[in-house]
Design a protein around this motif. Sequence first.
Motif, mmCIF file in Angstrom:
data_model
loop_
_atom_site.group_PDB
_atom_site.id
_atom_site.type_symbol
_atom_site.label_atom_id
_atom_site.label_comp_id
_atom_site.label_asym_id
_atom_site.label_seq_id
_atom_site.Cartn_x
_atom_site.Cartn_y
_atom_site.Cartn_z
ATOM 1 N N PHE A 1 0.846 -1.204 0.000
ATOM 2 C CA PHE A 1 0.000 0.000 0.000
ATOM 3 C C PHE A 1 0.878 1.249 0.000
ATOM 4 C CE2 PHE A 1 -3.641 -2.520 1.438
ATOM 5 C CZ PHE A 1 -4.727 -1.801 0.959
ATOM 6 N N SER A 2 0.405 2.303 -0.674
ATOM 7 C CA SER A 2 1.093 3.591 -0.589
ATOM 8 C C SER A 2 0.917 4.144 0.826
ATOM 9 C CB SER A 2 0.526 4.571 -1.612
ATOM 10 O OG SER A 2 -0.857 4.781 -1.392
ATOM 11 N N PRO A 3 1.837 5.005 1.290
ATOM 12 C CA PRO A 3 1.739 5.538 2.651
ATOM 13 C C PRO A 3 0.392 6.179 2.979
ATOM 14 C CG PRO A 3 3.895 6.007 1.768
ATOM 15 C CD PRO A 3 3.109 5.388 0.649
ATOM 16 N N ASP A 4 -0.274 6.808 1.983
ATOM 17 C CA ASP A 4 -1.570 7.438 2.270
ATOM 18 C C ASP A 4 -2.741 6.465 2.111
ATOM 19 O OD1 ASP A 4 -1.796 7.158 -0.461
ATOM 20 O OD2 ASP A 4 -1.870 9.303 -0.903
ATOM 21 N N GLY A 5 -2.440 5.207 1.758
ATOM 22 C CA GLY A 5 -3.491 4.196 1.641
ATOM 23 C C GLY A 5 -4.322 4.293 0.367
ATOM 24 N N GLN A 6 -3.985 5.250 -0.493
ATOM 25 C CA GLN A 6 -4.802 5.480 -1.689
ATOM 26 C C GLN A 6 -4.573 4.427 -2.774
ATOM 27 O OE1 GLN A 6 -4.116 9.236 -3.630
ATOM 28 N NE2 GLN A 6 -5.801 8.969 -5.044
ATOM 29 N N TRP A 7 -3.355 3.915 -2.839
ATOM 30 C CA TRP A 7 -3.005 2.981 -3.916
ATOM 31 C C TRP A 7 -2.491 1.665 -3.357
ATOM 32 C CZ3 TRP A 7 -4.795 5.586 -7.862
ATOM 33 C CH2 TRP A 7 -4.596 6.974 -7.956
ATOM 34 N N VAL B 1 9.778 -8.968 -11.355
ATOM 35 C CA VAL B 1 9.954 -7.876 -10.387
ATOM 36 C C VAL B 1 9.854 -8.496 -8.989
ATOM 37 C CG1 VAL B 1 9.177 -5.600 -9.657
ATOM 38 C CG2 VAL B 1 8.850 -6.312 -12.032
ATOM 39 N N TYR B 2 10.913 -8.321 -8.202
ATOM 40 C CA TYR B 2 10.978 -8.966 -6.895
ATOM 41 C C TYR B 2 10.375 -8.134 -5.769
ATOM 42 C CZ TYR B 2 14.298 -12.429 -8.817
ATOM 43 O OH TYR B 2 14.891 -13.437 -9.532
ATOM 44 N N GLN B 3 10.650 -6.840 -5.781
ATOM 45 C CA GLN B 3 10.213 -6.035 -4.636
ATOM 46 C C GLN B 3 9.914 -4.605 -5.055
ATOM 47 O OE1 GLN B 3 12.923 -5.711 -1.208
ATOM 48 N NE2 GLN B 3 11.330 -6.529 0.092
ATOM 49 N N ILE B 4 8.992 -3.976 -4.305
ATOM 50 C CA ILE B 4 8.629 -2.583 -4.572
ATOM 51 C C ILE B 4 8.677 -1.790 -3.271
ATOM 52 C CG2 ILE B 4 7.250 -2.760 -6.692
ATOM 53 C CD1 ILE B 4 4.836 -3.450 -5.066
ATOM 54 N N SER B 5 8.798 -0.470 -3.386
ATOM 55 C CA SER B 5 8.787 0.397 -2.210
ATOM 56 C C SER B 5 8.266 1.769 -2.617
ATOM 57 C CB SER B 5 10.204 0.528 -1.634
ATOM 58 O OG SER B 5 10.164 1.163 -0.377
ATOM 59 N N TRP B 6 7.552 2.430 -1.706
ATOM 60 C CA TRP B 6 6.936 3.730 -2.010
ATOM 61 C C TRP B 6 7.738 4.887 -1.442
ATOM 62 C CZ3 TRP B 6 2.578 4.782 -4.846
ATOM 63 C CH2 TRP B 6 1.752 3.697 -5.190
ATOM 64 N N SER B 7 7.671 6.033 -2.102
ATOM 65 C CA SER B 7 8.187 7.271 -1.490
ATOM 66 C C SER B 7 7.182 7.718 -0.426
ATOM 67 C CB SER B 7 8.353 8.367 -2.544
ATOM 68 O OG SER B 7 7.098 8.747 -3.069
ATOM 69 N N ALA B 8 7.672 8.427 0.581
ATOM 70 C CA ALA B 8 6.836 8.794 1.732
ATOM 71 C C ALA B 8 5.646 9.669 1.353
ATOM 72 C CB ALA B 8 7.694 9.510 2.771
ATOM 73 N N LEU C 1 6.925 5.384 -7.017
ATOM 74 C CA LEU C 1 7.021 3.970 -6.681
ATOM 75 C C LEU C 1 8.321 3.412 -7.250
ATOM 76 C CD1 LEU C 1 5.555 1.364 -5.620
ATOM 77 C CD2 LEU C 1 4.650 1.109 -7.933
ATOM 78 N N LEU C 2 8.992 2.616 -6.435
ATOM 79 C CA LEU C 2 10.285 2.055 -6.808
ATOM 80 C C LEU C 2 10.138 0.550 -7.002
ATOM 81 C CD1 LEU C 2 13.531 2.349 -6.670
ATOM 82 C CD2 LEU C 2 13.245 1.765 -4.263
ATOM 83 N N PRO D 1 12.017 6.077 5.070
ATOM 84 C CA PRO D 1 10.769 6.734 5.466
ATOM 85 C C PRO D 1 10.840 8.258 5.407
ATOM 86 C CG PRO D 1 11.344 5.005 7.018
ATOM 87 C CD PRO D 1 12.516 5.176 6.115
ATOM 88 N N ASP D 2 12.051 8.846 5.536
ATOM 89 C CA ASP D 2 12.156 10.310 5.431
ATOM 90 C C ASP D 2 12.231 10.759 3.967
ATOM 91 O OD1 ASP D 2 14.700 9.587 4.679
ATOM 92 O OD2 ASP D 2 15.714 10.483 6.395
ATOM 93 N N GLY D 3 12.252 9.802 3.053
ATOM 94 C CA GLY D 3 12.187 10.131 1.622
ATOM 95 C C GLY D 3 13.493 10.533 0.972
ATOM 96 N N GLU D 4 14.568 10.564 1.752
ATOM 97 C CA GLU D 4 15.830 11.112 1.237
ATOM 98 C C GLU D 4 16.625 10.132 0.381
ATOM 99 O OE1 GLU D 4 16.971 14.341 1.865
ATOM 100 O OE2 GLU D 4 14.959 14.594 2.654
ATOM 101 N N LYS D 5 16.507 8.817 0.684
ATOM 102 C CA LYS D 5 17.435 7.860 0.083
ATOM 103 C C LYS D 5 16.725 6.572 -0.305
ATOM 104 C CE LYS D 5 19.314 8.304 4.129
ATOM 105 N NZ LYS D 5 18.862 9.605 4.578
ATOM 106 N N VAL D 6 17.347 5.874 -1.237
ATOM 107 C CA VAL D 6 16.897 4.532 -1.596
ATOM 108 C C VAL D 6 18.082 3.597 -1.402
ATOM 109 C CG1 VAL D 6 16.458 3.088 -3.636
ATOM 110 C CG2 VAL D 6 14.999 5.065 -3.163
#
Length: 484
Positions: A379-385, A416-423, A428-429, A465-470
Amino acid sequence: METETGEKRDTTTINNVMCLLTHPDGAPLGAPMYLPQNAGPQQLQLIVNKILDNEEKLPYAFYISDEELLVPLEIYLHKNKVSVEKALPIVCQPQAIFRIRPVNRCSATISGHAEAVLTVAFSPDGRHLASGSGDTTVRLWDLNTQTPLYTCTGHKNWVLCIAWSPDGKYLVSGSKSGELQCWDPETGKLSGNPLSYILMQGHKKWITGISWEPVHLSAPCRRFVSASKDGDARIWDVTLRKCVICLSGHTLAITCVKWGGDGMIYTGSQDCTIKVWETTQGKLIRELKGHGHWVNSLALSTEYVLRTGAFDHTGKQYSSPEEMKKVALERYNKMRGNAPERLVSGSDDFTMFLWEPFVTKHPKTRMTGHQQLVNHVYFSPDGQWVASASFDKSVKLWNGTTGKFIAAFRGHVGPVYQISWSADSRLLLSGSKDSTLKVWDIRTRKLKQDLPGHSDEVFSVDWSPDGEKVASGGKDKVLKLWMG
């Protein structure tokens, strides 16, 4: 505009549209209202902030049928040939006040692990990074100097999963031989004995998932749940250093586990079921059935606030567990709103289900479209997606409330093995067997950034979680850090 008989009609006479502004969960903000046709997102911002009496003006995005409204209503209606016979529902989605820069370059390639990097995870405040590897070690990395900080030794087999406590005080790792270790991230040392050292208490097969009790339910953090291929999930207390509850009932391996914000634990298994457990005695509350094959991945709509607890993009630190618990509870309640916590499951049967496990054991909807097994859902951090990653080489985007399909992101040439969201839920990564990471723009539904650099399969990705780095890790044994 033409009428059905083909006569030209004067559009200036249709100057109002009946609209129904709703919350993301579908609840109306008020009664339907007439809005001028030339109203666009800016005018809607003012109206919504006024209706909701927001002291601080909050930014909103507006959606009609899952498409963001970026133009005045009249242009949208004309382009999409929308009938204005009845009230037009417009979903008002609160936006993150901050904006994350897309990552576009590799800032460091850090070697150290002697085997593949199997898992990477940032701490809840984004200040620390940990990785687990096939070389049996857990490593902690200094993000300021981008160099190795501690090598944590003690496991006898591959480290398959790691999880930070939401207060940032502990890091737990689980291995292929079923061992669990709890580390102090400040020193890199074991925090007491290995958890499973007492005979008969530990898992008999490899650890497939670890999830902590949310900090808004208990602070300081003490309990976490581990899931294993042996078919059991176990709740551990790091203060008592032992397993306090064993959750038995699955007939095959447990593949994933989540500790929800309402205090329930969800386990997904190769027996095709998802079980819901209460956490005082470990009783089974309900069973969610529907998948025709193994359940691979579970995601909660509140996952981002559960992971980050009291920490947000401002970087504020807390002096006491009580303060942390209070702030975490406020963040959780705000994120959840009046709607129940939602759960998504992804399976080897190529499908996903959207559930509201607190409300009913029946799925809210079945989500189909992938051509191969679904490996990871998030889920995206805001739960929308909801985003899903599959062995069919695609990432798909779905509406997080209804489960409706929105878009497919294609570009990877391997699973595609894994995904991660920006804060801020805008980017989407994804990491793939094809050795690349890709960043996708949710608004334009297009590829934003292609990030080659790994020389082999990328097994794990995480956006801080602070959005600065991957961070990313994979078969080439290196850890890569990416910046905006």
